[in-house]
Design an enzyme around this catalytic site. Structure first.
Site, PDB file in Angstrom:
ATOM      1  CB  SER A 145     -58.776  34.127   0.606  1.00 47.17           C
ATOM      2  OG  SER A 145     -58.773  34.811   1.826  1.00 47.17           O
ATOM      3  CE1 TYR A 158     -55.156  35.462  -2.951  1.00 46.65           C
ATOM      4  CE2 TYR A 158     -55.715  36.667  -0.369  1.00 46.65           C
ATOM      5  CZ  TYR A 158     -55.456  35.038  -1.467  1.00 46.65           C
ATOM      6  OH  TYR A 158     -56.003  34.116  -0.544  1.00 46.65           O
TER       7      TYR A 158
HETATM    8  N1  LIG Z   1     -51.913  30.607   2.708  1.00 50.72           N
HETATM    9  C1  LIG Z   1     -52.739  31.563   3.954  1.00 50.72           C
HETATM   10  O1  LIG Z   1     -53.276  32.028   4.174  1.00 50.72           O
HETATM   11  C2  LIG Z   1     -54.236  31.033   2.805  1.00 50.72           C
HETATM   12  C3  LIG Z   1     -55.302  32.091   3.148  1.00 50.72           C
HETATM   13  C4  LIG Z   1     -57.051  32.183   2.378  1.00 50.72           C
HETATM   14  C5  LIG Z   1     -56.633  31.157   1.265  1.00 50.72           C
HETATM   15  N2  LIG Z   1     -55.175  30.566   0.829  1.00 50.72           N
HETATM   16  C6  LIG Z   1     -55.614  30.502  -1.148  1.00 50.72           C
HETATM   17  O2  LIG Z   1     -55.561  28.814  -0.589  1.00 50.72           O
HETATM   18  C7  LIG Z   1     -54.497  28.274  -1.866  1.00 50.72           C
HETATM   19  C8  LIG Z   1     -53.440  27.227  -2.063  1.00 50.72           C
HETATM   20  O3  LIG Z   1     -52.648  28.254  -0.942  1.00 50.72           O
HETATM   21  P1  LIG Z   1     -51.527  28.139  -0.090  1.00 50.72           P
HETATM   22  O4  LIG Z   1     -51.464  28.856   0.857  1.00 50.72           O
HETATM   23  O5  LIG Z   1     -51.454  26.623  -0.433  1.00 50.72           O
HETATM   24  O6  LIG Z   1     -50.060  28.533  -0.860  1.00 50.72           O
HETATM   25  P2  LIG Z   1     -48.780  28.272  -1.667  1.00 50.72           P
HETATM   26  O7  LIG Z   1     -47.779  27.643  -0.654  1.00 50.72           O
HETATM   27  O8  LIG Z   1     -47.708  29.753  -2.724  1.00 50.72           O
HETATM   28  O9  LIG Z   1     -49.305  26.885  -3.125  1.00 50.72           O
HETATM   29  C9  LIG Z   1     -49.605  27.423  -3.739  1.00 50.72           C
HETATM   30  C10 LIG Z   1     -50.140  26.175  -4.605  1.00 50.72           C
HETATM   31  O10 LIG Z   1     -50.365  27.099  -5.908  1.00 50.72           O
HETATM   32  C11 LIG Z   1     -49.413  26.607  -7.400  1.00 50.72           C
HETATM   33  N3  LIG Z   1     -50.243  27.468  -8.470  1.00 50.72           N
HETATM   34  C12 LIG Z   1     -49.486  28.525  -8.342  1.00 50.72           C
HETATM   35  N4  LIG Z   1     -49.599  29.407  -9.290  1.00 50.72           N
HETATM   36  C13 LIG Z   1     -49.753  28.087 -10.219  1.00 50.72           C
HETATM   37  C14 LIG Z   1     -50.708  28.153 -11.561  1.00 50.72           C
HETATM   38  N5  LIG Z   1     -49.704  29.655 -12.725  1.00 50.72           N
HETATM   39  N6  LIG Z   1     -50.025  27.093 -12.097  1.00 50.72           N
HETATM   40  C15 LIG Z   1     -49.962  26.000 -11.482  1.00 50.72           C
HETATM   41  N7  LIG Z   1     -49.989  26.017 -10.313  1.00 50.72           N
HETATM   42  C16 LIG Z   1     -50.045  27.122  -9.642  1.00 50.72           C
HETATM   43  C17 LIG Z   1     -48.046  26.146  -6.578  1.00 50.72           C
HETATM   44  O11 LIG Z   1     -48.004  25.475  -7.612  1.00 50.72           O
HETATM   45  P3  LIG Z   1     -45.439  25.764  -7.557  1.00 50.72           P
HETATM   46  O12 LIG Z   1     -45.373  25.041  -6.568  1.00 50.72           O
HETATM   47  O13 LIG Z   1     -45.010  24.926  -9.057  1.00 50.72           O
HETATM   48  O14 LIG Z   1     -45.427  27.196  -7.534  1.00 50.72           O
HETATM   49  C18 LIG Z   1     -48.371  25.626  -5.579  1.00 50.72           C
HETATM   50  O15 LIG Z   1     -48.803  24.304  -5.587  1.00 50.72           O
HETATM   51  C19 LIG Z   1     -54.643  29.799  -3.046  1.00 50.72           C
HETATM   52  O16 LIG Z   1     -56.112  29.719  -3.657  1.00 50.72           O
HETATM   53  C20 LIG Z   1     -54.803  30.739  -1.777  1.00 50.72           C
HETATM   54  O17 LIG Z   1     -55.493  31.780  -2.568  1.00 50.72           O
HETATM   55  C21 LIG Z   1     -54.106  31.432   1.529  1.00 50.72           C
END
Ligand SMILES: NC(=O)c1ccc[n+]([C@@H]2O[C@H](COP(=O)([O-])OP(=O)(O)OC[C@H]3O[C@@H](n4cnc5c(N)ncnc54)[C@H](OP(=O)(O)O)[C@@H]3O)[C@@H](O)[C@H]2O)c1
Length: 245
Positions: A145, A158
């Protein structure tokens, strides 16, 4: 060699955690074009939904149903895949959580949970599959991130976890340099996913998906790393909202 065994030898494999939603789902959709993708998720139902979406797209998918913070569940999900596929070409860590809290209000359990999911689970899954990654000369891609570089109020949890994840990937990259495994850290800014919607709720701001990066663009950054020829290693990629839409 027969046509069939030639195809079998050429099959590429990718394990994507957090593939049920958001960035991980977009990465799985993209990699599925030319990899057998192991769809990582906590719920078997959600994993099967994504697999159904990808039916007929490429060489196929397999389920990887596990809470990444459970070593037992991860080992059970990995065992049949290791049996079927001796090599793993790509490991993408996208599962992650982003709870917000001022330090003053964050109990020990919050710290333990976020470091468990965002850091320790990444290390343990990588460790488990490293022999198959080395066998393939594979790629590890961690979805980090912008918060892996900076920290803002309510972001100690975070950013702390993402700084630690950056340390993990920096160290791993040098450890594996001689072993053929490449390590990439992708640093998105705000991406239009459920996580971003929840962060907006926390900040009390209106969420408008069109202002933020589409998950497919983070998948494109992962693709850049995976498709780089073997003379090159894409070490760190930062993708930020352009502010133009
Ligand atoms: N969105 C942003 O703005 C952003 C920016 C920078 C970095 N990121 C990073 O990108 C990555 C993905 O984020 P996203 O935005 O796609 O988030 P998201 O839409 O909230 O999806 C999160 C994913 O992680 C899974 N997950 C969470 N806890 C878990 C666990 N204990 N075991 C297995 N799976 C788990 C969730 O599964 P479930 O469906 O089962 O909940 C879901 O598939 C993360 O590492 C986040 O920090 C996101």
């Amino acid at each position: 060699m027969s046509d069939q065994s030639t195809q079998e030898a050429a099959v590429r494999t990718a394990l994507v955690t957090g593939a049920t939603r958001g960035i991980g789902r977009a990465v799985a959709q993209d990699l599925a074009k030319d990899h057998v993708v192991f769809i990582g998720g906590r719920s078997a139902e959600d994993v099967e939904r994504v697999r159904a979406e990808l039916a007929g797209v490429g060489p196929g998918t397999r389920p990887f149903v596990a809470d990444v913070s459970s070593d037992e569940q991860v080992a059970a999900a990995w065992a049949p895949l290791r049996e079927e596929f001796p090599e793993l070409n790509v490991l993408v860590h996208s599962a992650g959580i982003a709870p917000q809290s001022p330090v003053a209000d964050a109990p020990r359990e919050m710290w333990e949970k976020i470091f468990d999911v965002n850091v320790i689970s990444v290390a343990q899954l990588t460790r488990l599959v490293l022999p198959q990654l080395r066998a393939a000369g594979g790629d590890v891609v961690a979805v980090n991130s912008g918060s892996g570089f900076t920290a803002n109020p309510s972001g100690a949890l975070y950013s702390g976890s993402k700084f630690a994840l950056r340390a993990l990937t920096d160290a791993l990259r040098e450890e594996e340099r001689g072993n053929g495994v490449r390590v990439t850290s992708v640093h998105p800014g705000r991406v239009a996913t459920d996580m971003q919607r929840e962060l907006h709720d926390y900040m009390g701001r209106e969420y408008r998906a069109e202002e933020w990066i589409r998950p497919e663009q983070i998948a494109a950054a992962v693709r850049l790393a995976v498709d780089a020829t073997r003379d090159a290693e894409v070490e760190v990629v930062t993708v930020r909202p352009s502010g133009m839409v």
